[in-house]
Design a protein around this motif. Structure first.
Motif, PDB file in Angstrom:
ATOM      1  N   MET A 343       0.842  -1.199   0.000  1.00  0.00           N
ATOM      2  CA  MET A 343       0.000   0.000   0.000  1.00  0.00           C
ATOM      3  C   MET A 343       0.881   1.254   0.000  1.00  0.00           C
ATOM      4  SD  MET A 343      -3.183  -0.875   2.577  1.00  0.00           S
ATOM      5  CE  MET A 343      -4.360   0.200   1.736  1.00  0.00           C
ATOM      6  N   THR A 344       0.291   2.385  -0.355  1.00  0.00           N
ATOM      7  CA  THR A 344       0.962   3.671  -0.203  1.00  0.00           C
ATOM      8  C   THR A 344       0.269   4.425   0.932  1.00  0.00           C
ATOM      9  OG1 THR A 344      -0.484   4.700  -1.850  1.00  0.00           O
ATOM     10  CG2 THR A 344       1.623   3.815  -2.621  1.00  0.00           C
ATOM     11  N   CYS A 345       1.023   5.295   1.598  1.00  0.00           N
ATOM     12  CA  CYS A 345       0.471   6.001   2.758  1.00  0.00           C
ATOM     13  C   CYS A 345       0.943   7.460   2.705  1.00  0.00           C
ATOM     14  CB  CYS A 345       0.918   5.317   4.048  1.00  0.00           C
ATOM     15  SG  CYS A 345       0.252   6.084   5.533  1.00  0.00           S
ATOM     16  N   PRO A 346       0.105   8.375   2.263  1.00  0.00           N
ATOM     17  CA  PRO A 346       0.534   9.770   2.151  1.00  0.00           C
ATOM     18  C   PRO A 346       0.680  10.468   3.498  1.00  0.00           C
ATOM     19  CG  PRO A 346      -1.778   9.560   1.535  1.00  0.00           C
ATOM     20  CD  PRO A 346      -1.264   8.170   1.737  1.00  0.00           C
ATOM     21  N   GLU A 347      -0.142  10.086   4.480  1.00  0.00           N
ATOM     22  CA  GLU A 347      -0.104  10.801   5.764  1.00  0.00           C
ATOM     23  C   GLU A 347      -0.450   9.868   6.918  1.00  0.00           C
ATOM     24  OE1 GLU A 347      -1.903  14.709   5.916  1.00  0.00           O
ATOM     25  OE2 GLU A 347      -2.743  14.301   7.915  1.00  0.00           O
ATOM     26  N   VAL A 348       0.281  10.044   8.017  1.00  0.00           N
ATOM     27  CA  VAL A 348      -0.001   9.318   9.259  1.00  0.00           C
ATOM     28  C   VAL A 348      -0.260  10.354  10.343  1.00  0.00           C
ATOM     29  CG1 VAL A 348       0.875   7.755  11.016  1.00  0.00           C
ATOM     30  CG2 VAL A 348       1.439   7.345   8.626  1.00  0.00           C
ATOM     31  N   GLY A 349      -1.499  10.447  10.782  1.00  0.00           N
ATOM     32  CA  GLY A 349      -1.825  11.288  11.930  1.00  0.00           C
ATOM     33  C   GLY A 349      -1.639  10.489  13.205  1.00  0.00           C
ATOM     34  N   ILE A 350      -1.132  11.136  14.242  1.00  0.00           N
ATOM     35  CA  ILE A 350      -0.906  10.450  15.511  1.00  0.00           C
ATOM     36  C   ILE A 350      -1.114  11.449  16.644  1.00  0.00           C
ATOM     37  CG2 ILE A 350       1.602  10.870  15.437  1.00  0.00           C
ATOM     38  CD1 ILE A 350       1.962   8.084  16.747  1.00  0.00           C
ATOM     39  N   PRO A 351      -1.845  11.084  17.692  1.00  0.00           N
ATOM     40  CA  PRO A 351      -2.101  12.053  18.767  1.00  0.00           C
ATOM     41  C   PRO A 351      -0.833  12.539  19.469  1.00  0.00           C
ATOM     42  CG  PRO A 351      -3.619  10.208  18.924  1.00  0.00           C
ATOM     43  CD  PRO A 351      -2.599   9.840  17.892  1.00  0.00           C
ATOM     44  N   TYR A 352       0.116  11.622  19.694  1.00  0.00           N
ATOM     45  CA  TYR A 352       1.332  11.968  20.432  1.00  0.00           C
ATOM     46  C   TYR A 352       2.493  11.156  19.872  1.00  0.00           C
ATOM     47  CZ  TYR A 352       4.777  11.812  24.217  1.00  0.00           C
ATOM     48  OH  TYR A 352       5.946  11.873  24.939  1.00  0.00           O
ATOM     49  N   MET A 353       3.645  11.812  19.702  1.00  0.00           N
ATOM     50  CA  MET A 353       4.787  11.142  19.091  1.00  0.00           C
ATOM     51  C   MET A 353       6.005  11.271  19.994  1.00  0.00           C
ATOM     52  SD  MET A 353       5.633   9.689  16.115  1.00  0.00           S
ATOM     53  CE  MET A 353       6.902   8.544  16.560  1.00  0.00           C
ATOM     54  N   ASP A 354       6.477  10.146  20.535  1.00  0.00           N
ATOM     55  CA  ASP A 354       7.730  10.110  21.286  1.00  0.00           C
ATOM     56  C   ASP A 354       8.791   9.541  20.351  1.00  0.00           C
ATOM     57  OD1 ASP A 354       9.925   9.459  22.930  1.00  0.00           O
ATOM     58  OD2 ASP A 354       8.650   9.269  24.686  1.00  0.00           O
ATOM     59  N   LYS A 355       9.591  10.426  19.759  1.00  0.00           N
ATOM     60  CA  LYS A 355      10.546   9.995  18.739  1.00  0.00           C
ATOM     61  C   LYS A 355      11.651   9.117  19.312  1.00  0.00           C
ATOM     62  CE  LYS A 355       9.870  14.073  15.823  1.00  0.00           C
ATOM     63  NZ  LYS A 355      10.508  15.280  15.253  1.00  0.00           N
ATOM     64  N   ARG A 356      11.957   9.271  20.599  1.00  0.00           N
ATOM     65  CA  ARG A 356      13.012   8.432  21.194  1.00  0.00           C
ATOM     66  C   ARG A 356      12.514   6.999  21.376  1.00  0.00           C
ATOM     67  NH1 ARG A 356      14.276  11.504  26.574  1.00  0.00           N
ATOM     68  NH2 ARG A 356      12.008  11.470  26.520  1.00  0.00           N
ATOM     69  N   TYR A 357      11.329   6.863  21.945  1.00  0.00           N
ATOM     70  CA  TYR A 357      10.799   5.519  22.198  1.00  0.00           C
ATOM     71  C   TYR A 357      10.463   4.801  20.895  1.00  0.00           C
ATOM     72  CZ  TYR A 357       7.781   1.835  24.069  1.00  0.00           C
ATOM     73  OH  TYR A 357       7.206   0.620  24.366  1.00  0.00           O
ATOM     74  N   GLN A 358      10.031   5.556  19.867  1.00  0.00           N
ATOM     75  CA  GLN A 358       9.660   4.939  18.595  1.00  0.00           C
ATOM     76  C   GLN A 358      10.773   5.062  17.546  1.00  0.00           C
ATOM     77  OE1 GLN A 358       5.847   4.626  17.014  1.00  0.00           O
ATOM     78  NE2 GLN A 358       4.820   5.862  18.554  1.00  0.00           N
TER      79      GLN A 358
END
Length: 466
Positions: A343-358
């Motif tokens: 699949m293609t995915c143009p956008e991923v919305g996310i309520p909260y993003m912890d860039k270190r943990y993820q």
């Protein structure tokens, strides 16, 4: 081709500072009270909280739940009543009626606003009634709904025991000998020899028991022994945690728990992608093996076998586009898996993003997009729904994975949707459950195909246009 074109893409991050369009995090009670079998959850809030829980748990009407509401009335909110005495009365009633091993107080928005000192009252009341009381703030002001589990597990980290004293070790050895009574020494020795020598490993994240067993066995095949899970099935079985022990998460919304394990208990966090989909599960196991200096065996063959078994579903979504509006914090992992499916995915919305943990999950997403020859999705933290709807109208994706609030309005405009909450409650972790993810993803697409075959396509288009 310019030098800039030849360079690998970097993921684009934006933050729109929109509201959290998710369930209230007190909904974590719906799965945690079933997971921790000897627990009791006391939600401290207003009648609105009670109405929400009644609706959220409506499907469990025939079960005997181990949760209750401590409803705050106008007198409580204006600080005219004694909170401690009322909570004591309720906890004594819970002890008399249910006798749980632990009572978990879930603080709601109201307790935050009127500054109820739950953390101050709990130790005193715990000493009085003789039952452990764990305080977790799961209010909807600060958290998306899956982060309710995060706050509960972070609070439970402090209750995990430390090293077993020598006396207790002798008792445990005696119990172990008793349990192995009647078994041949060769069998016991063979079982022990299946594991390699490595530091203790604790896994954290609430998963259904069959999935816990599957992931534990997958690690056992590599010679890795799981010392315990947080949460455990029973409060008294919380895993021992000592400085230098290794921990690894199974869900992307547990960043507070991960931070507490590292800072308070001095554990070492293994930064791995999450075991969602065959690709994520393989990467998760490989990362754990690499930390322990173990060479994994059979993972490539196992992953290839799973992908082969998924081909009938993958044919339905290959080449189609998916758009995530942002709801349960599983979006990055699901997007990575669906991109791997073609699949293609143009956008991923996310309520909260912890860039270190993820971080490991984001790195795997980049690698997946490069290998599949597709562009990286734009990641929008705290998306503004008005802006998102404009982008959906422009992009016209084949599928939008969204919270329940926006599903019907989108369907009315001819956009195919899937409720993101269904992925929260489905078994989606590990090799064998990848099929369940695709079953959910393809269901609305298969429904549309069935309607086309019935000749309803024209009617649907006319309704959408009107």
């Amino acid at each position: 081709m310019t030098l800039a074109d030849a360079q690998p893409q970097a993921i684009s991050f934006e933050c729109e500072t929109g509201n959290y369009h998710t369930f209230c995090p007190i909904s974590c009670v719906t799965w945690l009270y079933q997971k921790i079998e000897d627990s009791f959850f006391l939600v401290i809030g207003t009648k609105t909280c009670g109405y929400f829980l009644q609706n959220a748990m409506g499907v469990m009407i025939f079960a005997e739940p181990r949760y209750a509401m401590a409803e705050l009335e106008e007198g409580d909110i204006s600080a005219q009543l004694n909170d401690y005495e009322e909570l004591k009365r309720l906890c004594l009633q819970i002890k008399r009626d249910r006798n749980p091993s632990v009572i978990v107080w879930i603080g709601t928005c109201t307790t935050e606003i009127i500054k109820m000192d739950l953390e101050g009252m709990a130790p005193k009341l715990e000493a009085e009634i003789g039952i452990p009381i764990v305080v977790a703030r799961a209010n909807g002001l600060d958290y998306a709904f899956t982060q309710g589990e995060d706050t509960v597990l972070a609070a439970m980290v402090q209750r995990c025991p430390t090293k077993v004293p020598e006396v207790e070790k002798e008792e445990r050895n005696a119990i172990s000998k008793l349990l192995n009574f009647g078994r041949k020494k060769e069998e016991v020795a063979t079982e022990k020899s299946q594991y390699l020598d490595h530091p203790p490993l604790v896994l954290f994240g609430s998963l259904p028991d069959p999935v816990v067993t599957q992931l534990t066995l997958e690690l056992k095949k590599q010679g890795i022994k799981v010392s315990g899970w947080l949460p455990a099935k029973r409060y008294g079985e919380l895993p021992p945690l000592d400085e230098g022990d290794y921990v690894v998460g199974v869900n992307p919304f547990l960043s507070r728990t991960a931070t507490t394990l590292m800072r308070r208990r001095k554990c070492k966090l293994i930064g791995a992608p999450f075991p969602i989909g065959p690709d994520g599960t393989r990467a998760w196991i490989e990362k754990i093996c690499s930390v322990f200096g173990i060479t994994p065996t059979g993972l490539a063959e196992r992953e290839a076998q799973i992908w082969e078994s998924l081909e009938d579903y993958i044919q339905l979504i290959r080449g189609k586009s998916v758009f995530f509006m942002g709801d349960n914090l599983l979006e990055i992992s699901l997007a990575r898996f669906l991109i791997r499916c073609g699949m293609t995915c143009p956008e991923v919305g996310i309520p909260y993003m912890d860039k270190r943990y993820q971080a490991a999950e984001l790195a795997l997403l980049e690698k997946t997009c490069q290998e599949m020859g597709t562009s990286l999705p734009k990641i929008i933290e705290k998306p503004d729904n008005y802006n998102q709807l404009q982008r959906i109208k422009e992009l016209q994706p084949d599928l939008v994975i969204t919270g329940m609030a926006h599903a019907n309005p989108l369907e009315a405009r001819g956009i195919t949707t899937k409720w993101s909450v269904e992925f929260t409650f489905a078994q989606i972790h590990g090799f064998t459950n990848a099929r369940d993810i695709l079953e959910l993803v393809t269901r609305p697409l298969r429904r549309n195909n069935s309607l086309k075959n019935l000749g309803w396509e024209k009617l649907i288009r006319e309704q959408a246009d009107s």
